[in-house]
Design a protein around this motif. Structure first.
Motif, PDB file in Angstrom:
ATOM      1  N   PHE A  67       0.826  -1.212   0.000  1.00 18.94           N
ATOM      2  CA  PHE A  67       0.000   0.000   0.000  1.00 18.94           C
ATOM      3  C   PHE A  67       0.862   1.264   0.000  1.00 18.94           C
ATOM      4  CE2 PHE A  67      -2.064   3.404   2.400  1.00 18.94           C
ATOM      5  CZ  PHE A  67      -3.223   3.585   1.667  1.00 18.94           C
ATOM      6  N   LYS A  68       1.830   1.337   0.907  1.00 21.72           N
ATOM      7  CA  LYS A  68       2.623   2.565   1.018  1.00 21.72           C
ATOM      8  C   LYS A  68       3.543   2.761  -0.188  1.00 21.72           C
ATOM      9  CE  LYS A  68       6.599   0.803   3.619  1.00 21.72           C
ATOM     10  NZ  LYS A  68       7.370   0.869   4.871  1.00 21.72           N
ATOM     11  N   THR A  69       4.002   1.651  -0.798  1.00 21.74           N
ATOM     12  CA  THR A  69       4.838   1.782  -1.991  1.00 21.74           C
ATOM     13  C   THR A  69       4.073   2.447  -3.130  1.00 21.74           C
ATOM     14  OG1 THR A  69       6.101  -0.184  -1.359  1.00 21.74           O
ATOM     15  CG2 THR A  69       6.247   0.519  -3.649  1.00 21.74           C
ATOM     16  N   ALA A  70       2.799   2.125  -3.235  1.00 24.82           N
ATOM     17  CA  ALA A  70       1.980   2.738  -4.285  1.00 24.82           C
ATOM     18  C   ALA A  70       1.517   4.138  -3.910  1.00 24.82           C
ATOM     19  CB  ALA A  70       0.769   1.841  -4.579  1.00 24.82           C
ATOM     20  N   TYR A  71       1.238   4.363  -2.635  1.00 21.48           N
ATOM     21  CA  TYR A  71       0.661   5.641  -2.210  1.00 21.48           C
ATOM     22  C   TYR A  71       1.706   6.738  -2.064  1.00 21.48           C
ATOM     23  CZ  TYR A  71      -2.284   8.896   0.395  1.00 21.48           C
ATOM     24  OH  TYR A  71      -2.991  10.002   0.795  1.00 21.48           O
ATOM     25  N   LEU A  72       2.885   6.412  -1.540  1.00 19.46           N
ATOM     26  CA  LEU A  72       3.918   7.421  -1.272  1.00 19.46           C
ATOM     27  C   LEU A  72       4.788   7.637  -2.501  1.00 19.46           C
ATOM     28  CD1 LEU A  72       4.986   6.408   2.342  1.00 19.46           C
ATOM     29  CD2 LEU A  72       3.343   8.159   1.644  1.00 19.46           C
ATOM     30  N   ALA A 107      -5.873   6.855  -2.300  1.00 23.14           N
ATOM     31  CA  ALA A 107      -5.830   5.802  -1.290  1.00 23.14           C
ATOM     32  C   ALA A 107      -6.586   4.563  -1.756  1.00 23.14           C
ATOM     33  CB  ALA A 107      -6.403   6.318   0.028  1.00 23.14           C
ATOM     34  N   PHE A 108      -7.666   4.777  -2.501  1.00 26.74           N
ATOM     35  CA  PHE A 108      -8.445   3.634  -2.994  1.00 26.74           C
ATOM     36  C   PHE A 108      -7.639   2.836  -4.015  1.00 26.74           C
ATOM     37  CE2 PHE A 108     -11.374   1.767  -6.103  1.00 26.74           C
ATOM     38  CZ  PHE A 108     -12.117   0.937  -5.266  1.00 26.74           C
ATOM     39  N   SER A 109      -6.954   3.532  -4.943  1.00 28.37           N
ATOM     40  CA  SER A 109      -6.150   2.821  -5.940  1.00 28.37           C
ATOM     41  C   SER A 109      -5.010   2.062  -5.272  1.00 28.37           C
ATOM     42  CB  SER A 109      -5.595   3.813  -6.966  1.00 28.37           C
ATOM     43  OG  SER A 109      -6.641   4.477  -7.656  1.00 28.37           O
ATOM     44  N   SER A 110      -4.388   2.666  -4.275  1.00 27.00           N
ATOM     45  CA  SER A 110      -3.308   1.982  -3.551  1.00 27.00           C
ATOM     46  C   SER A 110      -3.846   0.775  -2.795  1.00 27.00           C
ATOM     47  CB  SER A 110      -2.625   2.960  -2.591  1.00 27.00           C
ATOM     48  OG  SER A 110      -2.141   4.096  -3.288  1.00 27.00           O
ATOM     49  N   TRP A 111      -5.038   0.922  -2.228  1.00 28.05           N
ATOM     50  CA  TRP A 111      -5.673  -0.202  -1.536  1.00 28.05           C
ATOM     51  C   TRP A 111      -5.994  -1.334  -2.501  1.00 28.05           C
ATOM     52  CZ3 TRP A 111     -10.610  -2.300  -2.123  1.00 28.05           C
ATOM     53  CH2 TRP A 111     -10.999  -3.216  -1.144  1.00 28.05           C
ATOM     54  N   LYS A 133      -2.422  -7.845  -4.858  1.00 28.34           N
ATOM     55  CA  LYS A 133      -1.194  -8.597  -4.573  1.00 28.34           C
ATOM     56  C   LYS A 133      -1.420  -9.616  -3.454  1.00 28.34           C
ATOM     57  CE  LYS A 133       2.222  -5.252  -6.185  1.00 28.34           C
ATOM     58  NZ  LYS A 133       3.452  -4.496  -5.851  1.00 28.34           N
ATOM     59  N   ALA A 134      -2.266  -9.265  -2.485  1.00 28.91           N
ATOM     60  CA  ALA A 134      -2.561 -10.217  -1.422  1.00 28.91           C
ATOM     61  C   ALA A 134      -3.309 -11.427  -1.964  1.00 28.91           C
ATOM     62  CB  ALA A 134      -3.368  -9.526  -0.323  1.00 28.91           C
ATOM     63  N   LYS A 135      -4.206 -11.219  -2.908  1.00 22.43           N
ATOM     64  CA  LYS A 135      -4.932 -12.341  -3.514  1.00 22.43           C
ATOM     65  C   LYS A 135      -3.982 -13.210  -4.325  1.00 22.43           C
ATOM     66  CE  LYS A 135      -8.996 -11.987  -5.241  1.00 22.43           C
ATOM     67  NZ  LYS A 135     -10.149 -11.587  -6.077  1.00 22.43           N
ATOM     68  N   CYS A 193      -5.606 -13.835   1.067  1.00 24.75           N
ATOM     69  CA  CYS A 193      -7.035 -13.598   1.274  1.00 24.75           C
ATOM     70  C   CYS A 193      -7.796 -14.078   0.053  1.00 24.75           C
ATOM     71  CB  CYS A 193      -7.303 -12.109   1.541  1.00 24.75           C
ATOM     72  SG  CYS A 193      -6.914 -11.043   0.138  1.00 24.75           S
ATOM     73  N   LYS A 194      -9.087 -14.305   0.262  1.00 23.36           N
ATOM     74  CA  LYS A 194      -9.938 -14.767  -0.828  1.00 23.36           C
ATOM     75  C   LYS A 194     -10.846 -13.677  -1.363  1.00 23.36           C
ATOM     76  CE  LYS A 194      -9.997 -19.541   0.871  1.00 23.36           C
ATOM     77  NZ  LYS A 194     -10.845 -20.672   1.332  1.00 23.36           N
ATOM     78  N   GLY A 195     -11.234 -12.747  -0.514  1.00 24.64           N
ATOM     79  CA  GLY A 195     -12.132 -11.671  -0.927  1.00 24.64           C
ATOM     80  C   GLY A 195     -11.996 -10.475  -0.005  1.00 24.64           C
ATOM     81  N   GLU A 196     -12.842  -9.495  -0.227  1.00 25.16           N
ATOM     82  CA  GLU A 196     -12.771  -8.273   0.565  1.00 25.16           C
ATOM     83  C   GLU A 196     -13.174  -8.502   2.017  1.00 25.16           C
ATOM     84  OE1 GLU A 196     -14.691  -4.901  -1.095  1.00 25.16           O
ATOM     85  OE2 GLU A 196     -14.097  -5.352  -3.156  1.00 25.16           O
ATOM     86  N   ASP A 197     -13.951  -9.557   2.267  1.00 23.24           N
ATOM     87  CA  ASP A 197     -14.424  -9.790   3.632  1.00 23.24           C
ATOM     88  C   ASP A 197     -13.278 -10.104   4.596  1.00 23.24           C
ATOM     89  OD1 ASP A 197     -16.949  -9.346   2.715  1.00 23.24           O
ATOM     90  OD2 ASP A 197     -17.413 -11.475   2.414  1.00 23.24           O
TER      91      ASP A 197
END
Length: 649
Positions: free
Chosen positions: A167-172, A179-183, A189-191, A196-200
């Protein structure tokens, strides 16, 4: 870690309370109901009990376990962490340090309950609970007091380090991703990694932003997203200047600015850009001298601005400028570009050296150090934007109607703009309110009037010196027609030039008044003054009085040159030849030349001469020549005769 289940009776023993009290307060710990021998039994996770109870259980069940040496608290680390912590973290640390200190030594739920009730009544702004005290005690036992600082900042964040790095590599970055695009990038990348499997089961955007703000100061985020220049302009470290010992008019700071206004210049089809070269008093921000021009910035305009300021107020002691070509040159400062600045070794013919002004140059690419840059913004907002041909400092500031204004040609000429800008700089700008820290709400002119009377009058210079301020220098040789100024393709002449023809000189001229110039030798000593010569027309008519006068002047000049040269180089006299030869003979000295003696080569002339001598002795030379008969000739013994006879044959 897997839970360790014990009976409520054992838990009561470890806690030092009754089994009944344990059952009443069972919600404070992790518990479960299990069946044993056909009846339900209450079991409690020993790991959820206070640290003292759980440690006691470990000591009882694992008597052979070696003791773990606890390390002493690093006070300096705690202090540094406290200094860098946010206000919220500091408040949390102060609260729990005080609570844990007050309840130190109090054990048992009943005793802690009484302490909590009394504490909450006395400190309603810092309420607590038994469960919170147990949790904070365990936290301090495991990680020391430093855990109280990081309690609500990062330790309980749901964002893992790997996710947060994405997140910080993309945001900073300077690209300023939202912030949404970085998220979204971190989520993707986590998927891919299978975390993780989904947003939940992935932390929210707000969780990432909270951790970012807790770990990075706002100015650090600003630096990463806005860039180095904008950071140092708005949030960077700036030196606090002390103006108490500085006199009004002592130091001038100068710079050249492009007006954000288009003007019409005669002879140019396209709208022209104009400039102002300004020198401002360092203490009062009062404009000292300036030059308005529509040609490119150069030394001539800088010298004109200096001359206007010196003529009006007097000489400054020091000048502070940047490293532009109009300042770093031989004529203005004596310090050329591309060479190391040596303030005590200025070129002798420079303006600064002649007037005794000390030069200071700003650090390269550090324009924010000059107070004149901030004043240029004030001029831009209060003058540039008054014109309909205002073009803005960049594409974003460019007004939409500008294109139509330029197309119609309905905007100010250079002459009109010049008059209005001069009026503004002289009568408006000094009276504008100034936000300078030492101005205290006073205008530039008000602070100037107060400060200038506290010091001795500024030095003045003569008109002759003022006229020399804007002069330029160029090296060259005196030629057959005088000195040729190649930059302007003009000739200068003076009566002293004939004796200097072929020599190299330093030529100084005033771009504003080209009629007169000055020449110096290579030792910077004045030779004399010279005047501009205009060309004569190819065909001079009888009624052209000017042309005839120019021709007469040229003829007179030529005669004067001949006369002067003859005085220097007179004609030679006939007696000088013998005098010169005698001098040359003396110079070379006596010439003792060896002449070798060789054999004599006899010719026919030698033979004839011998015969004549013999005839003279006997006296029959004439008779011998009269006889014409066969005379027996003796064979020749002369090599010359043999050669002559053979060649004739």
């Amino acid at each position: 870690m897997k839970p360790i289940w014990i009976s409520s009776t054992k838990a009561a023993e470890l806690l030092g309370i009754s089994d009944r009290q344990v059952r009443r307060s069972v919600s404070m710990w992790n518990y479960r109901w299990s069946e044993k021998d056909g009846r339900k039994v209450l079991e409690i996770d020993v790991r959820s009990l206070p640290a003292e109870a759980s440690n006691r259980y470990v000591q009882e069940t694992l008597p052979e376990a070696p003791e773990v040496a606890t390390r002493a608290e690093d006070v300096e680390t705690v202090i540094r962490s406290y200094d860098r912590a946010t206000d919220r973290a500091k408040k949390n640390f102060d609260k729990w340090t005080l609570i844990l200190l007050k309840c130190e030594g109090i054990t048992g739920t009943k005793e802690l309950g009484r302490f909590v009730d009394e504490w909450n009544k006395a400190h309603p702004e810092m309420k607590t609970s038994i469960k919170s005290i147990y949790r904070q005690r365990a936290s301090v036992e495991d990680g020391g007091k430093i855990s109280l600082i990081n309690h609500r900042e990062t330790m309980r964040s749901t964002v893992t380090d790997t996710m947060f790095d994405d997140f910080k590599t993309a945001y900073l970055t300077a690209n300023k991703l939202s912030a949404f695009s970085s998220w979204m990038i971190a989520f993707g990348k986590a998927k891919e990694r299978g975390e993780c499997k989904g947003e939940d089961d992935f932390p929210s955007k707000s969780a990432f932003v909270r951790r970012l703000k807790s770990e990075f100061a706002p100015d650090v985020i600003y630096f990463a997203r806005e860039g180095k220049k904008k950071f140092y302009d708005n949030k960077g470290y700036h030196l606090d200047r002390d103006y108490s010992d500085l006199k009004a008019g002592q130091v001038w700071v100068g710079d050249t600015r492009t007006w954000d206004v288009f003007v019409k210049v005669q002879g140019q089809e396209k709208p022209a850009t104009c400039y102002i070269t300004l020198f401002m008093d360092f203490k009062t921000y009062m404009p000292m001298g300036w030059c308005l021009h529509h040609d490119a910035p150069g030394t001539e305009n800088t010298l004109r601005a200096m001359r206007n300021g010196i003529e009006r107020y007097g000489l400054p002691e020091e000048i502070y400028v940047d490293n532009g070509r109009e300042y770093r040159n031989r004529d203005f400062s004596g310090q050329s570009r591309g060479h190391q600045i040596v303030e005590d070794e200025q070129y002798a013919e420079s303006m600064a050296s002649r007037l005794g002004i000390k030069m200071h140059f700003a650090i390269v690419r550090n324009a924010r150090a000059k107070i004149i840059e901030r004043n240029f913004l004030i001029i831009k907002g209060s003058l540039d934007k008054l014109f309909n041909s205002y073009k803005g400092g960049n594409v974003v500031e460019k007004p939409e109607p500008l294109k139509g204004v330029l197309k119609r040609g309905d905007f100010a000429t250079w002459e009109e703009f010049y008059d209005m800008a001069q009026d503004y700089m002289q009568n408006v700008f000094p009276g504008l309110p100034c936000q300078g820290k030492h101005h205290n709400g006073k205008t530039r002119s008000q602070l100037w009037n107060e400060e200038i009377v506290k010091r001795e009058p500024m030095r003045r210079v003569s008109r002759e010196t003022l006229s020399m301020l804007v002069s330029r220098t160029v090296s060259g040789r005196i030629m057959h027609m005088g000195f040729h100024l190649a930059q302007l393709d003009t000739w200068y002449w003076a009566e002293w030039m004939p004796v200097w023809k072929g020599r190299e000189v330093i030529f100084r001229y005033d771009p504003d008044d080209m009629r007169t110039a000055w020449c110096y030798d290579l030792n910077k000593k004045l030779i004399g003054e010279c005047t501009l010569q205009s060309a004569v027309g190819a065909m001079v008519k009888d009624d052209d009085a000017v042309g005839k006068a120019q021709i007469a002047e040229g003829v007179a000049r030529k005669r004067h040159e001949e006369k002067l040269l003859k005085e220097i180089c007179p004609d030679m006299k006939k007696e000088q030849a013998a005098e010169y030869i005698s001098a040359m003979r003396s110079a070379v000295g006596p010439q003792d030349i060896f002449v070798p003696q060789g054999p004599t080569h006899l010719t026919r002339h030698d033979k004839d001469a011998q015969e004549l001598k013999a005839d003279k002795k006997v006296g029959n030379a004439d008779i011998y020549n009269i006889f014409d008969g066969d005379v027996e000739e003796k064979p020749s013994t002369d090599l010359w005769d043999e050669l002559t006879t053979s060649e004739a044959m």
